[in-house]
Scaffold this motif. Structure first.
Motif, short mmCIF file in Angstrom:
data_model
loop_
_atom_site.label_atom_id
_atom_site.label_comp_id
_atom_site.label_asym_id
_atom_site.label_seq_id
_atom_site.Cartn_x
_atom_site.Cartn_y
_atom_site.Cartn_z
N LYS A 78 5.87 4.36 9.54
CA LYS A 78 6.28 4.32 8.16
C LYS A 78 5.93 2.61 8.08
N PHE A 79 6.23 1.62 8.92
CA PHE A 79 6.34 0.51 9.16
C PHE A 79 4.95 -0.16 8.74
N ILE A 80 3.98 0.58 9.14
CA ILE A 80 2.02 0.27 9.45
C ILE A 80 1.61 0.38 8.26
N LYS A 81 2.83 1.32 7.58
CA LYS A 81 1.80 1.57 6.18
C LYS A 81 1.95 0.51 5.08
N THR A 82 3.53 0.73 5.50
CA THR A 82 4.98 -0.51 4.42
C THR A 82 3.71 -2.15 4.65
N ILE A 83 3.21 -2.92 5.73
CA ILE A 83 2.64 -4.14 6.44
C ILE A 83 1.69 -3.51 5.53
N PHE A 84 0.62 -2.56 5.96
CA PHE A 84 -1.09 -3.30 5.59
C PHE A 84 -1.02 -1.96 4.21
N LEU A 85 -0.04 -1.91 3.20
CA LEU A 85 -0.22 -1.79 1.81
C LEU A 85 -1.24 -0.08 2.34
N ILE A 86 -0.81 1.11 3.06
CA ILE A 86 -1.99 1.93 2.72
C ILE A 86 -1.99 2.75 1.37
N ASP A 87 -0.47 2.50 0.55
CA ASP A 87 -1.03 3.97 -0.04
C ASP A 87 -1.40 2.63 -1.04
N ILE A 88 -1.92 2.07 -1.67
CA ILE A 88 -1.87 0.85 -2.51
C ILE A 88 -3.41 1.49 -2.55
#
Length: 156
Positions: free
Chosen positions: A6-16
């Motif tokens: 979850k932290f990696i997805k948040t940092i690298f803006l995977i959802d966006i």
């Protein structure tokens, strides 16, 4: 482990980035646009629009037998109809048929229950331009139900 993901997805803006990828994928395709007042969008085969009365195609005679089943089955109680029996005939003649479009849910029960054959007296048409500026215009009388509601051209 889930917290790290979850932290990696948040940092690298995977959802966006996923959302941007979907946008970029469809950007190269041509636009699907109708120039509305001039071009009318085709409707689906099972589309339920305005309620219409039909006539016998060969003779032009009315097909409604004034059985009142459409008015009884309507969940919104929108249909009011009446007729009279001609002397020496079995079938009633339709005198009035009022349909209140303002409260209609377009369920289609009125047209499904119609017993006339081979031509159904009531059908749901493909008319979808039903907006008016007054409530009185939403009550459709028998003379408007045969020809349908006239389509007014859009003016600025």
């Amino acid at each position: 482990m889930a917290a790290i993901t979850k932290f990696i997805k948040t940092i690298f803006l995977i959802d966006i980035l996923r959302g941007l990828w979907v946008t970029l994928k469809y950007t190269s395709q041509p636009a699907f646009t109708f120039q509305y007042p001039e071009e009318r969008r085709p409707v689906a085969p099972r589309f339920r629009g305005l309620l219409r009365l039909q006539v016998e195609p060969s003779t032009g005679a009315q097909t409604c037998i004034v059985c009142d089943q459409c008015a009884r089955v309507c969940p919104d109680d929108l249909i009011v109809l009446g007729g009279h029996r001609e002397p020496g005939h079995k079938i009633k003649v339709l005198d009035y048929f009022d349909f209140n479009l303002s409260r209609c849910s377009f369920c289609g029960l009125c047209s499904e229950v119609c017993p006339t054959k081979p031509v159904k007296a009531l059908i749901m048409s493909e008319d979808y331009e039903l907006g008016t500026y007054s409530r009185e215009a939403q009550i459709i009388r028998i003379d408007e139900m045969y020809d349908g509601v006239s389509i007014k051209d859009y003016t600025h």
